[in-house]
Write a protein that holds these residues in place. Structure first.
Motif: not given
Lengths: 215, 293
Positions: B62-67, B80-82, B267-269, B275-281
């Motif tokens: 299921n992109p953009p969550w886990h694929f 990314a959260m993991a 430590q937001p890197e 967030f930018e990669e998967f939601f475009g903002e």
């Protein structure tokens, strides 16, 4: 079409898992199912009833439920086995019940007169089995057993329920990335067909090989 | 307490303060594994640190969550959260093992200890919160409408005006009818068994609109503008959180702390890049000053 071709390397590992699971289940079920089938046919009552109970219970439970039961109930009693072992065990337990019934059916379909004739000419139980009953039963055993092997290959997709990436889940993963379901479903069908057509062809050859055996 | 006793006590107090000060300095150089000693012996935090890797239950379809990306590597916002947790635990984003599971395995796998934590776009609900412990939310999801450039109606106002002529495909579940009708009261509902088939119905012309997650609409419309259109209507906000076993405050508190630092701290890197990669903002910028967390 490009999507299907590009997907092939990703499906390869899933296909290997499907074949691995199927082979393990078929071999385990054949070995145990034959013994239990003989026990059901010729065994004393204290052997007969537990096997009958096992067969009726296992064949009466849907396979997904069986897989979930092995995977999630065993940890409750402190036995935490991995997903692959749990799925193969559950599938093998189910397939064993089918093999033992196929074995029983094949043996019992031999006319009792064959046994009487064997006794009349002084053959022992083992000799009657090896020279009279088994060769004839084998011919009747093969078609339904091959049928169950084909079902096992298709049913192996259920192992994805417990986190094992087999062929079907591998296809879903590529669909998840490409959003092109149709070419991938068609490719999946073609691969399953290729496996099972090979099995069916082999079974027909085996049947032909033993066709000379007549009652 | 006598004067002497009080002096002795104060001496001990001074000694204790000294030890604490030394400890604080030493604490800054403690490795994560050594810090495990501070978690209760039965906490999952300690188990994970002792094991040397984190085991995360997640999906893979299921992109953009886990694929899986083009190289077959798991990626997505959940992944990314993991990685954020692995970085916090071991200072190494790779020290995480993913158990690829179906959505219906999320709660059983936590309950039976098959995974340390589930990060799989799990919607927080009071009913689920009776079974698992949820982390702080890391995304606010919603439902959204996706149409086809070839379709008769592309934007929300057009779909709504078309009334009962509109056929809407949606993932099968008990609330599917309600979900569609909350946005399009008169639409015909076509319930399908997978997200992929929901889009396939749109591609094949069986549906005029697909009702799916807002994040998925953004993801697909951005990557396939010739196939999909964002109808411009998102609704029914819901929270996504990680889920853990109940009754383990040390583990829950640590995960929350780690997410807080990644989303709102210094430590937001990983979070920002994902967030930018998967939601475009870009996620909302955290400004120093008054806490608004």
């Amino acid at each position: 079409m490009d999507v299907a071709i590009n997907a092939l390397p990703f499906l390869w590992e899933g296909l290997l898992v499907t074949l691995h699971v199927s082979a393990l289940v078929v071999v385990i079920a054949l070995a145990i199912g034959l013994v239990l089938g003989l026990g059901l046919t010729y065994g004393p009552r204290w052997i007969y009833w537990p096997i009958r109970l096992y067969s009726d219970i296992l064949r009466g439970i849907p396979v997904p439920v069986l897989i979930f039961a092995v995977y999630y109930l065993l940890p409750v009693i402190g036995w935490n086995i991995d997903g692959f072992t749990a799925a193969v065990s559950a599938l093998a337990a189910f397939e064993t019940a089918r093999v033992l019934e196929v074995t029983r059916g094949a043996i019992q379909s031999i006319h009792p007169g064959q046994t009487d004739a064997g006794q009349a000419i002084g053959l022992t139980f083992s000799q009657r089995m090896i020279y009279v009953i088994f060769p004839q039963a084998l011919r009747r055993f093969l078609p339904p057993w091959i049928n169950s092997v084909v079902d096992t290959v298709k049913g192996s997709s259920l192992v994805s329920f417990v986190s094992i990436v087999e062929l079907t889940l591998a296809i879903q993963q590529v669909i998840g990335r490409t959003f092109e379901p149709m070419p991938l479903y068609i490719l999946g069908m073609a691969i399953y067909f290729a496996i099972n057509f090979t099995l069916s062809t082999a079974s027909r050859r085996l049947e032909a090989r033993f066709a000379y055996i007549r009652e | 307490m006598t004067t002497q006793a009080r002096r002795d006590f104060l001496k001990l107090g001074g000694l204790a303060t000294g030890i604490a000060a030394v400890g604080a300095v030493a604490g800054t150089v403690l490795t994560a594994q050594k810090a495990a000693a501070q978690a209760k012996s039965d906490s999952q935090l300690r188990t994970v640190l002792d094991r040397g890797k984190l085991i995360v239950g997640t999906g893979s379809t299921n992109p953009p969550w886990h694929f899986e990306d083009d190289k077959g590597q798991l990626t997505g916002m959940d992944i990314a959260m993991a990685r954020i947790l692995a970085k916090g635990l071991f200072d190494d984003v790779k020290k995480v093992e993913f158990v690829k599971q179906e959505a219906n395995q999320r709660i059983p796998n936590i309950a039976t200890g098959k995974v340390d934590i589930v990060i799989q776009f799990m919607t927080v609900s009071p009913a689920r919160a009776q079974l698992v412990a949820f982390s702080r939310p890391y995304y606010v999801e919603g439902a959204a409408l996706m149409t086809s450039p070839k379709g008769k109606w592309k934007k929300y106002a057009e779909l709504k005006a078309a009334g009962k002529q509109v056929r809407a495909s949606v993932l099968q579940n008990v609330d599917a009818d309600t979900l569609v009708h909350n946005a399009l009261p008169d639409a015909q509902v076509l319930q399908l068994d997978s997200q992929a088939n929901t889009f396939q119905a749109l591609d094949a012309g069986r549906a005029d609109v697909a009702v799916v997650d807002a994040s998925t609409v953004k993801w697909l419309a951005k990557r396939n503008p010739d196939k999909y259109v964002d109808a411009g209507y998102a609704y029914e906000a819901q929270l996504y959180s990680a889920a853990m076993r109940q009754g383990d405050q040390d583990w829950l508190h640590w995960v929350n702390t780690c997410f807080d630092v990644a989303m709102h701290g210094h430590q937001p890197e990983i979070y920002t890049a994902a967030f930018e990669e998967f939601f475009g903002e870009k996620p909302p910028e955290q400004k120093p000053g008054f806490p608004v967390i």
